[in-house]
Design an enzyme around this catalytic site. Structure first.
Site, PDB file in Angstrom:
ATOM      1  N   HIS A 111      35.082  30.193  41.254  1.00 51.99           N
ATOM      2  CA  HIS A 111      33.667  29.814  41.119  1.00 51.99           C
ATOM      3  C   HIS A 111      33.506  28.318  40.852  1.00 51.99           C
ATOM      4  CE1 HIS A 111      32.237  33.976  41.121  1.00 51.99           C
ATOM      5  NE2 HIS A 111      33.355  34.236  40.484  1.00 51.99           N
ATOM      6  N   SER A 146      33.741  34.325  35.665  1.00 43.78           N
ATOM      7  CA  SER A 146      32.932  34.921  36.730  1.00 43.78           C
ATOM      8  C   SER A 146      31.771  35.775  36.233  1.00 43.78           C
ATOM      9  CB  SER A 146      33.827  35.734  37.666  1.00 43.78           C
ATOM     10  OG  SER A 146      34.577  36.680  36.956  1.00 43.78           O
ATOM     11  N   LYS A 174      33.370  32.244  48.063  1.00 48.25           N
ATOM     12  CA  LYS A 174      32.175  32.048  47.246  1.00 48.25           C
ATOM     13  C   LYS A 174      31.394  30.838  47.779  1.00 48.25           C
ATOM     14  CE  LYS A 174      34.139  35.182  44.192  1.00 48.25           C
ATOM     15  NZ  LYS A 174      35.287  35.526  43.377  1.00 48.25           N
TER      16      LYS A 174
HETATM   17  C1  LIG Z   1      36.163  36.590  43.223  1.00 45.19           C
HETATM   18  C2  LIG Z   1      37.306  36.184  42.359  1.00 45.19           C
HETATM   19  C3  LIG Z   1      38.634  36.425  42.743  1.00 45.19           C
HETATM   20  C4  LIG Z   1      38.970  37.259  43.948  1.00 45.19           C
HETATM   21  O1  LIG Z   1      38.730  36.580  45.124  1.00 45.19           O
HETATM   22  P1  LIG Z   1      38.523  37.424  46.473  1.00 45.19           P
HETATM   23  O2  LIG Z   1      38.767  36.442  47.546  1.00 45.19           O
HETATM   24  O3  LIG Z   1      37.144  37.941  46.434  1.00 45.19           O
HETATM   25  O4  LIG Z   1      39.548  38.519  46.454  1.00 45.19           O
HETATM   26  C5  LIG Z   1      39.640  35.931  41.953  1.00 45.19           C
HETATM   27  N1  LIG Z   1      39.366  35.251  40.818  1.00 45.19           N
HETATM   28  C6  LIG Z   1      38.103  35.043  40.390  1.00 45.19           C
HETATM   29  C7  LIG Z   1      37.860  34.291  39.130  1.00 45.19           C
HETATM   30  C8  LIG Z   1      37.043  35.509  41.142  1.00 45.19           C
HETATM   31  O5  LIG Z   1      35.786  35.331  40.723  1.00 45.19           O
END
Ligand SMILES: *Cc1c(COP(=O)(O)O)cnc(C)c1O
Length: 391
Positions: free
Chosen positions: A208, A180, A239
């Protein structure tokens, strides 16, 4: 009074080290251009890769669900909060990913906590990439399993740890599919091969990856042709899918176990059904409009090449998450502030989100950015990069 004194000292220390964080408020929707503190600026730090967060079709799907199902879900899913939009989304994501079944979680953070801690316990071993998301680390800590942190995407480091582990211990290898804060892609084929060799299971976090990787946007598992070879596929709708919430995809038994054991699923109210309805719409658009993914990759390739040519250190990124290594935390903040003066919003990412001395800007590209947007970013980056002696 004791508390206030402690708070003051802790906050002052964060400030001194350039690590104090603050939130900026956006008016209106999450788009390529946003209104930040009353000013219009270009948005280069959103995870809204395909431009779906502000797509009116997601809003319309949510509105229709509110009319039909109301807003709140009223209870946890196991009590009486299991609404038809939840089930429809679970069927839809399981079908999209090609797994037997899926389970929703309210957030990706809660999914990682619940999945890892319900499947693994003291005495088990979890092998986790050094740069995995914080929610994975928290899930491992909560599970009580032995935490083995291998060097980032380093298969020799992983294999040495697997080799040294007792053969009969229950083992899990976990990785982000797209990292990320670095944008590189985990070497999943090698991870799956090592898992087979050492009798470990594999979990991948596609937060992602969904909507971005793979011919049909199914994620890294599709990108590498590893369908059926990853035990646990977790990901989020927050995302590229433009919505909110998370899923775990896998076998019937896996999902049954999570329903019975995952505390972050059991002891929390079901998602508002309108959120699930928006996620269904987001998934449909991902499947039906591959041109968004094509545009995202085209924008990414253009921007990445130009930034590299200017001399910025973009680490080993392979995706639309483009880190610009600054190292020094206060300098990364200065860079971000200078860009904002030019009408460009890119946030600085500092420890502990990234390792010490690797503070960076994290530029993210969206399918909705225009050529003009990209060129404006590039000319400011060049000017300010020189001014701050980074290039
Ligand atoms: C954003 C993210 C999360 C958390 O997801 P949310 O729905 O925002 O709580 C978990 N793992 C990764 C790799 C992320 O980038």
């Amino acid at each position: 009074m004791m508390l206030e004194t402690n708070l003051k000292e802790t906050l002052a220390e964060l400030s001194e080290r350039g690590l104090k964080r603050k939130m900026r408020t956006i008016e209106g929707s999450q788009s390529r251009e946003i209104t930040l503190d009353g000013r219009k600026v270009l948005n280069f730090c959103s995870n809204n890769y395909l431009g779906l967060a502000d797509d009116p079709r997601l809003g319309a799907a949510a509105a229709a669900s509110i009319t039909a199902e109301g807003f709140g879900s009223g209870a946890s899913r196991l009590v009486c909060g299991n609404l038809s939009s939840h089930s429809r989304l679970e069927e839809k994501i399981a079908e999209f990913k090609g797994t037997e079944r899926a389970l929703l979680f309210s957030t990706g953070y809660m999914a990682n906590l619940g999945i890892i801690s319900s499947l693994y316990n003291r005495g088990d071993m979890i092998f986790s990439d050094k740069l995995n998301h914080a929610s994975i680390l928290d899930g491992i800590l909560l599970s009580g399993a032995e935490y083995k942190r291998y060097a980032h995407v380093d298969m020799e480091s992983l294999e040495a740890m697997l080799k040294a582990a007792p053969p009969l211990v229950k083992k899990l290898i976990i990785t982000d599919s797209v990292f990320s804060m670095d944008g590189d892609i985990a070497p999943l084929p090698a991870i799956v091969a090592l898992a087979k060799k050492y009798n470990a299971s594999v979990m991948v976090d596609e937060a992602h990856g969904l909507g971005v990787l793979g011919k049909n946007g199914k994620g890294a598992v599709e990108h590498f042709g590893l369908e059926g070879q990853v035990d646990i596929q977790m990901g989020t709708f927050s995302k590229a899918a433009g919505s909110f919430g998370a899923y775990c995809c896998g076998s019937n038994q896996l999902i049954d176990l999570l329903i019975n054991k995952a505390r972050s699923f059991i002891y929390t109210t079901g998602l508002p059904p309108s959120v699930a309805a928006a996620s269904i719409q987001g998934l449909e658009i991902i499947a039906q409009e591959p041109q968004r993914r094509t545009k995202l990759w085209k924008n990414t390739e253009f921007l990445l090449k130009a930034l590299k040519d200017m001399g910025f250190d973009t680490l080993n990124t392979q995706t639309s998450i483009i880190p610009i290594l600054v190292k020094d935390a206060p300098l990364s903040v200065r860079f971000s502030e200078r860009l904002l003066e030019d009408g460009i919003f890119v946030s600085a990412i500092r420890p502990p989100t990234v390792p010490a001395n690797t503070a960076r800007l994290r530029v993210t590209v969206m399918a909705t950015h225009t050529e003009q947007d990209l060129n404006k970013l590039l000319s400011s980056m060049k000017k300010i990069g020189k001014e701050l002696c980074l290039i």
